[in-house]
Design an enzyme around this catalytic site. Structure first.
Site, PDB file in Angstrom:
ATOM      1  N   MET A 171       0.853  -1.190   0.000  1.00  0.00           N
ATOM      2  CA  MET A 171       0.000   0.000   0.000  1.00  0.00           C
ATOM      3  C   MET A 171       0.894   1.247   0.000  1.00  0.00           C
ATOM      4  O   MET A 171       0.453   2.342   0.367  1.00  0.00           O
ATOM      5  CB  MET A 171      -0.937  -0.012   1.205  1.00  0.00           C
ATOM      6  CG  MET A 171      -1.895  -1.209   1.150  1.00  0.00           C
ATOM      7  SD  MET A 171      -3.457  -0.949   1.990  1.00  0.00           S
ATOM      8  CE  MET A 171      -2.916  -0.733   3.655  1.00  0.00           C
ATOM      9  N   LEU A 184       6.802   3.015   1.297  1.00  0.00           N
ATOM     10  CA  LEU A 184       7.716   1.867   1.398  1.00  0.00           C
ATOM     11  C   LEU A 184       8.835   2.108   2.408  1.00  0.00           C
ATOM     12  O   LEU A 184       9.337   3.223   2.549  1.00  0.00           O
ATOM     13  CB  LEU A 184       8.314   1.566   0.021  1.00  0.00           C
ATOM     14  CG  LEU A 184       7.300   1.280  -1.091  1.00  0.00           C
ATOM     15  CD1 LEU A 184       8.021   0.967  -2.399  1.00  0.00           C
ATOM     16  CD2 LEU A 184       6.348   0.150  -0.731  1.00  0.00           C
ATOM     17  N   HIS A 195       9.583  -3.504   3.211  1.00  0.00           N
ATOM     18  CA  HIS A 195       9.177  -3.749   1.822  1.00  0.00           C
ATOM     19  C   HIS A 195      10.399  -4.063   0.965  1.00  0.00           C
ATOM     20  O   HIS A 195      10.344  -4.918   0.086  1.00  0.00           O
ATOM     21  CB  HIS A 195       8.492  -2.505   1.239  1.00  0.00           C
ATOM     22  CG  HIS A 195       7.177  -2.182   1.877  1.00  0.00           C
ATOM     23  ND1 HIS A 195       6.968  -1.043   2.608  1.00  0.00           N
ATOM     24  CD2 HIS A 195       6.007  -2.865   1.892  1.00  0.00           C
ATOM     25  CE1 HIS A 195       5.716  -1.017   3.031  1.00  0.00           C
ATOM     26  NE2 HIS A 195       5.105  -2.115   2.631  1.00  0.00           N
ATOM     27  N   LYS A 209       5.237  -9.810   9.484  1.00  0.00           N
ATOM     28  CA  LYS A 209       4.683  -8.847  10.447  1.00  0.00           C
ATOM     29  C   LYS A 209       3.159  -8.948  10.460  1.00  0.00           C
ATOM     30  O   LYS A 209       2.524  -8.926  11.497  1.00  0.00           O
ATOM     31  CB  LYS A 209       5.130  -7.417  10.087  1.00  0.00           C
ATOM     32  CG  LYS A 209       5.096  -6.499  11.264  1.00  0.00           C
ATOM     33  CD  LYS A 209       4.234  -5.279  11.205  1.00  0.00           C
ATOM     34  CE  LYS A 209       3.962  -4.650   9.902  1.00  0.00           C
ATOM     35  NZ  LYS A 209       2.637  -3.997   9.898  1.00  0.00           N
ATOM     36  N   ASP A 210       2.593  -9.096   9.261  1.00  0.00           N
ATOM     37  CA  ASP A 210       1.144  -9.303   9.142  1.00  0.00           C
ATOM     38  C   ASP A 210       0.889 -10.809   9.096  1.00  0.00           C
ATOM     39  O   ASP A 210       0.462 -11.355   8.070  1.00  0.00           O
ATOM     40  CB  ASP A 210       0.617  -8.619   7.885  1.00  0.00           C
ATOM     41  CG  ASP A 210       0.840  -7.116   7.931  1.00  0.00           C
ATOM     42  OD1 ASP A 210       0.129  -6.444   8.674  1.00  0.00           O
ATOM     43  OD2 ASP A 210       1.776  -6.635   7.265  1.00  0.00           O
ATOM     44  N   VAL A 231      11.213  -7.218   9.563  1.00  0.00           N
ATOM     45  CA  VAL A 231      12.393  -6.350   9.647  1.00  0.00           C
ATOM     46  C   VAL A 231      12.104  -5.307  10.732  1.00  0.00           C
ATOM     47  O   VAL A 231      11.013  -4.733  10.769  1.00  0.00           O
ATOM     48  CB  VAL A 231      12.671  -5.647   8.292  1.00  0.00           C
ATOM     49  CG1 VAL A 231      13.877  -4.735   8.387  1.00  0.00           C
ATOM     50  CG2 VAL A 231      12.881  -6.689   7.190  1.00  0.00           C
ATOM     51  N   SER A 233       6.833  -0.605   9.736  1.00  0.00           N
ATOM     52  CA  SER A 233       5.460  -0.493   9.237  1.00  0.00           C
ATOM     53  C   SER A 233       5.290   0.909   8.660  1.00  0.00           C
ATOM     54  O   SER A 233       5.872   1.874   9.184  1.00  0.00           O
ATOM     55  CB  SER A 233       4.478  -0.690  10.397  1.00  0.00           C
ATOM     56  OG  SER A 233       3.197  -0.221  10.029  1.00  0.00           O
TER      57      SER A 233
HETATM   58  O1  PAF Z   1      -0.094  -5.703   3.554  1.00  0.00           O
HETATM   59  C1  PAF Z   1      -0.517  -4.812   2.817  1.00  0.00           C
HETATM   60  O2  PAF Z   1       0.144  -3.801   2.548  1.00  0.00           O
HETATM   61  C2  PAF Z   1      -1.913  -4.939   2.223  1.00  0.00           C
HETATM   62  O3  PAF Z   1      -2.773  -5.555   3.108  1.00  0.00           O
HETATM   63  C3  PAF Z   1      -1.941  -5.636   0.843  1.00  0.00           C
HETATM   64  C4  PAF Z   1      -1.459  -7.070   0.948  1.00  0.00           C
HETATM   65  C5  PAF Z   1      -1.060  -4.874  -0.125  1.00  0.00           C
HETATM   66  C6  PAF Z   1      -3.356  -5.644   0.298  1.00  0.00           C
HETATM   67  O4  PAF Z   1      -3.851  -4.367   0.125  1.00  0.00           O
END
Ligand code: PAF
Length: 282
Positions: free
Chosen positions: A30, A33, A37, A152-153, A179, A188
């Site tokens: 999203m 970055l 990422h 993390k998620d 990280v 995040s």
């Molecule tokens: O983890 C994220 O940034 C979002 O949930 C994703 C996987 C890009 C979906 O919008």
């Protein structure tokens, strides 16, 4: 590196990569970055090699936000993101508009019905329906062989992995380690919204998780005792409002009674208006 916004142009790009038999490694994001990422991008490159194509999507997906103000304040940094992707050797950024992704009469949703219920699913109703829907759409558009998600998620990774399995989606999932910043805070995009005081307080999350894991390693097995211990570490931290702290089985995401190695200790907490999550495996 190319930046594509319209869907038809992306389709042409994907067809060309397929005609050239280039594997596609995909990092959905999203935006805003950060180093986390960039580590996913590295993994994508490693997975597809130099001949392959690495695609990063940047799309602040409105359907996964259950609060309008959270969507409104989510950081958006497209020009900085472009520069970071360029430096990281990304081949393509796909940054569609919300209108293109969700036409006015959009009415088809993807819902995982088990793993998405506890933890973040309980405090953010509809969140994982939005995630699954957009991830499947992005998979259909980008047609990757490999997709990289962050640990993390952890719940998101588990839910998407289940969707991939259940719907026979031909994508290999790689889950990359968390990280962390120097003080232990998990990277995040939301960290950018923390005030200096909130940032200081937020270090308590990882500290509490690590101390609790150490307590498990010393022999504590009763899940309630471990959770109580973890919550105690977070008590009195200025500005912290706990959303949940749970010890769950890493596969089912259901609470455990007796802790065992590999269980997931997961936490979500607000610091002011910013909600952060973190986790460790015991
Ligand atoms: O983890 C994220 O940034 C979002 O949930 C994703 C996987 C890009 C979906 O919008």
């Amino acid at each position: 590196m190319k930046l594509i916004q319209p869907i038809p142009q992306l389709r042409r790009w994907v067809l060309k990569a397929q005609a050239e038999r280039r594997p596609i490694g995909f990092v959905p994001t999203m935006g805003a970055l950060h180093e986390g990422h960039l580590s996913l991008i590295k993994q994508a490159r490693k997975a597809v090699g130099l001949r392959g194509r690495v695609v990063v999507s940047i799309f602040v997906n409105p359907t996964q936000f259950n609060q309008k103000s959270d969507l409104k304040h989510y950081p958006r940094r497209l020009s900085a993101d472009i520069a970071k992707c360029h430096k990281a050797g990304v081949d393509l950024i796909f940054a569609p508009s919300a209108k293109a992704m969700y036409p006015e009469d959009f009415s088809t949703w993807v819902e995982e019905t088990k793993l998405s219920k506890p933890l973040c699913g309980a405090s953010r109703p509809g969140h994982f329906r939005g995630v699954c829907t957009v991830v499947l759409k992005l998979f259909n558009l980008v047609q990757p062989q490999v997709a990289i998600f962050g640990q993390k998620d952890a719940q998101q990774a588990a839910v998407v992995q289940r969707m991939v399995r259940d719907l026979n989606i031909p994508v290999r999932m790689i889950i990359a380690p968390i990280v962390r910043e120097a003080g232990g805070l998990a990277m995040s995009s939301r960290n950018q919204r923390l005030s200096p005081k909130e940032r200081e307080s937020s270090l308590s999350l990882n500290r509490a998780l690590k101390l609790t894991r150490a307590s498990f390693q010393k022999g504590k097995r009763n899940a309630n005792v471990l959770k109580k211990f973890a919550r105690q570490q977070l008590r009195g931290i200025p500005g912290l409002r706990l959303d949940y702290l749970e010890l769950v089985d890493r596969h089912t995401l259901q609470p455990v009674v007796k802790a065992s190695a590999g269980d997931l200790l997961a936490v979500a907490a607000f610091f002011g208006k910013t909600r952060l999550i973190d986790n460790v495996h015991l």
